[in-house]
Design a protein around this motif. Structure first.
Motif, PDB file in Angstrom:
ATOM      1  N   ALA A 222       1.045  -1.559  -0.532  1.00  0.00           N
ATOM      2  CA  ALA A 222      -0.052   0.090  -0.110  1.00  0.00           C
ATOM      3  C   ALA A 222       0.896   1.304  -0.111  1.00  0.00           C
ATOM      4  O   ALA A 222       1.348   1.097   0.613  1.00  0.00           O
ATOM      5  N   ASP A 224       1.853   4.160   1.415  1.00  0.00           N
ATOM      6  CA  ASP A 224       1.567   5.317   2.608  1.00  0.00           C
ATOM      7  C   ASP A 224       1.974   6.241   2.480  1.00  0.00           C
ATOM      8  O   ASP A 224       2.376   7.500   2.622  1.00  0.00           O
ATOM      9  N   THR A 264      -2.957   2.723  -3.805  1.00  0.00           N
ATOM     10  CA  THR A 264      -3.710   3.125  -2.805  1.00  0.00           C
ATOM     11  C   THR A 264      -4.450   2.283  -1.948  1.00  0.00           C
ATOM     12  O   THR A 264      -5.246   1.494  -3.359  1.00  0.00           O
ATOM     13  N   ASN A 265      -4.938   2.659  -0.880  1.00  0.00           N
ATOM     14  CA  ASN A 265      -5.396   1.999  -0.116  1.00  0.00           C
ATOM     15  C   ASN A 265      -6.943   1.692  -0.713  1.00  0.00           C
ATOM     16  O   ASN A 265      -7.382   0.441  -0.828  1.00  0.00           O
ATOM     17  N   ASP A 266      -7.558   2.411  -1.191  1.00  0.00           N
ATOM     18  CA  ASP A 266      -9.108   2.884  -2.002  1.00  0.00           C
ATOM     19  C   ASP A 266      -8.980   1.212  -2.677  1.00  0.00           C
ATOM     20  O   ASP A 266     -10.271   0.953  -3.538  1.00  0.00           O
ATOM     21  N   LEU A 268      -6.605  -0.989  -3.814  1.00  0.00           N
ATOM     22  CA  LEU A 268      -6.528  -1.864  -3.175  1.00  0.00           C
ATOM     23  C   LEU A 268      -7.248  -3.320  -2.820  1.00  0.00           C
ATOM     24  O   LEU A 268      -7.613  -4.042  -2.330  1.00  0.00           O
ATOM     25  N   GLN A 269      -8.640  -1.820  -1.786  1.00  0.00           N
ATOM     26  CA  GLN A 269      -9.914  -2.795  -0.795  1.00  0.00           C
ATOM     27  C   GLN A 269     -10.394  -3.076  -2.320  1.00  0.00           C
ATOM     28  O   GLN A 269     -10.955  -4.191  -1.994  1.00  0.00           O
TER      29      GLN A 269
END
Length: 438
Positions: A222, A224, A264-266, A268-269
C-alpha cells in the motif's frame, strides 16, 4: 522572420512546466514562453483508464499551493466548466486521472504563454543568451526550464519482443487491445500494475482467460499516505534533504519508496473485494494469480506465445508461466533530452546520468551565474522523494520563478513545521559521521 525573446523559455509542457507557466502568467515582471512538440496537451494518455484515481488531493493542482487566487486553479476550472456544485456533492477527496487530465488540458490551452506543435530541435548558447530552434520558429531566452518528462523503462531482454502483444503499460489505453480469451501477464507491482489488473479483471478490454500479476516486491504494498509521512512532501524537508551526503540521500529515497510508489488503499480494497467475491462467493474456477516476490529474469516467444521465467526472491526457485500478452508496468527512466545535445559537453552529469542540480533546481554548469538551465522531475537523488511528485510542484515552480526573475515575486517562506527533522543546519550535514572502530 522575427525572433521572439523572453526571460524564461520552457521546453515541454507537462504538469510541472505547466505549473510554472500558470504561476508566471500573472507576473509581467518575468516574460515566459513554453513550447511543446505535441499538437495538443497530453498527460500519460495511455494510462487514463476509466477507474484510475489520483494519488494526491485535487488541491495539489498547478497553482493553489502558492496562489489560490490564480485563475488556473482546479476550483476555478470547476467553476468555468459549470460543475462546481455537482463536484462538491460527489464528496470526492481524490479525483480520477481522467478529470485531472481534463483540468491540465484546459489550463494548457487557456494560457497565453504556451505554444503547441513546436518541436524543439536544438538549443545553443552563444555566451549571453540561449537560441532555441524549432522546425518553424526561432526563439531566444535568458534562461531555460526543461520539463520533457520521462521515457518508459523496459527491461533490456524484453526490448526485442516489443509488439502488439508485449508492450509498456503507458500504451494500454491507446492500443485498447481486445484481450478476450487471452492469457495476460502483468509485470510490476506498483499503482500502474494494480490499475491494469483491476481493469483486466473488470473486462475493460474483453473477457481475459487468465491473468498472472507478477511483482518483485515482497507483497502487494500500500501507498504510505499517513499525515506524518506527508511531512516528507513539505518544503522544509526538501530543503534540508538537499544538503545530506549523497549516500544518505540514496538510502533515504530507497527507504521512502512507498510514500510515492505504493498502491492507494481504496484501489487495494477494491481489488481484494473483487477477488474475494470471485473466489469465495461465486466459487469460480481459478483464472487469476497474484505472485509477489518474483523477478522476471527472461522472456522468450514462440508460436504458442510467451514463456516468462521467474525467480523467487526468497527461495530463489525458478518457475515459468505462459502468456499470450505481456504488459510491462516497469516504470520510467529519466534522460537528458536530445535537444540539449549541443550543450551536453558543458553539463556535468551525476552517477545516474543526470545533471547536478542546485537547491533552486538549476543545473550546475559554467554559465550558471547569468544564464540558468532549470530542470523539473530530474532531481529525486538531489531533492528527495517529493521532487517528481505533484505535491510540491507549485512550490518548486514559485522557487524557479523567483530565482529566474531575481525578485521575490511569490512568497515561499516556510511556516513552522509539525516535525523537527534536525536538517536546518547544512554545514553539519555534508557528510555522515564515521562509525567508531570496534
Amino acid at each position: 522572420m522575427n525572433t521572439q525573446t523572453v526571460d524564461l523559455l520552457g521546453v515541454g509542457i507537462g504538469p510541472f512546466n505547466l505549473s510554472i507557466a500558470a504561476l508566471a502568467s500573472t507576473k509581467p515582471d518575468l516574460s515566459t514562453l513554453f513550447l511543446e512538440r505535441k499538437k495538443a496537451f497530453a498527460w500519460h494518455p495511455g494510462l487514463l483508464l476509466n477507474d484510475a484515481k489520483m494519488q494526491t488531493s485535487y488541491l495539489k493542482d498547478l497553482v493553489t499551493g502558492i496562489d489560490p487566487t490564480n485563475p488556473y486553479s482546479f476550483l476555478n476550472y470547476l467553476v468555468e466548466q459549470q460543475k462546481l456544485y455537482p463536484f462538491i456533492a460527489s464528496g470526492q477527496s481524490v479525483i480520477s486521472r481522467i478529470e485531472f487530465s481534463h483540468y491540465l488540458s484546459w489550463a494548457a490551452h487557456s494560457l497565453n504563454n504556451t505554444r503547441f506543435n513546436q518541436d524543439v530541435q536544438s538549443v545553443e548558447f552563444n555566451g549571453d543568451v540561449f537560441t532555441i530552434e524549432t522546425s518553424e520558429h526561432s526563439y531566444q531566452s535568458k534562461h531555460l526550464v526543461v520539463g520533457t518528462g520521462m521515457q518508459p523503462q523496459v527491461p533490456t531482454f524484453c526490448e526485442p519482443h516489443i509488439s502488439n502483444t508485449c508492450f509498456h503499460a503507458s500504451e494500454l489505453g491507446l492500443r485498447k487491445p481486445n484481450l478476450t480469451g487471452k492469457r495476460v501477464a502483468i509485470i510490476g507491482g506498483g499503482q500502474t500494475g494494480a490499475d491494469v489488473f483491476q481493469h483486466l479483471f473488470d473486462k475493460t478490454f474483453g473477457e481475459v482467460a487468465d491473468i498472472n500479476w507478477i511483482s518483485r516486491r515482497s507483497n502487494i504494498e500500500a501507498l504510505d499516505e499517513s499525515c506524518f509521512t506527508d511531512q516528507y512532501f513539505m518544503p522544509d524537508y526538501v530543503d534540508g534533504f538537499y544538503h545530506l551526503a549523497q549516500t544518505t540521500k540514496n538510502s533515504e529515497v530507497s527507504r521512502q519508496k512507498l510514500t510515492s510508489d505504493g498502491i492507494t488503499n481504496d484501489c487495494l480494497q477494491g481489488i481484494y473485494q473483487r477477488l474475494y467475491h470471485d473466489r469465495y462467493v461465486l466459487n469460480n474456477p481459478s483464472w487469476w494469480s497474484i505472485q509477489p516476490n518474483r523477478t522476471l529474469i527472461s522472456l522468450a516467444h514462440n508460436e504458442n506465445g510467451y514463456k516468462l521465467h521467474l525467480e523467487h526472491g526468497l527461495t530463489h526457485d525458478n518457475t515459468q508461466i505462459n502468456a499470450d500478452v505481456v504488459i510491462l508496468c516497469t516504470g520510467y527512466r529519466r534522460a537528458l533530452p536530445s535537444c540539449l545535445s549541443k550543450l551536453a559537453s558543458q553539463i556535468p552529469l551525476n552517477s545516474q546520468g543526470l545533471p547536478e542540480l542546485c537547491p533552486d533546481f538549476s543545473v550546475k554548469w559554467p554559465a550558471a551565474n547569468n544564464n540558468r538551465i532549470y530542470m523539473v522531475n530530474a532531481g529525486i537523488h538531489s531533492h528527495g522523494i517529493a521532487e517528481p511528485q505533484l505535491s510540491l510542484a507549485t512550490w518548486r515552480a514559485a522557487k524557479i520563478i523567483n530565482h529566474a526573475s531575481g525578485k521575490n515575486l511569490y512568497e515561499i517562506d516556510q511556516q513552522e513545521a509539525i516535525v523537527d527533522w534536525g536538517l536546518s543546519s547544512p554545514e553539519v550535514l555534508i557528510q555522515p559521521k564515521a562509525k567508531a572502530a570496534v
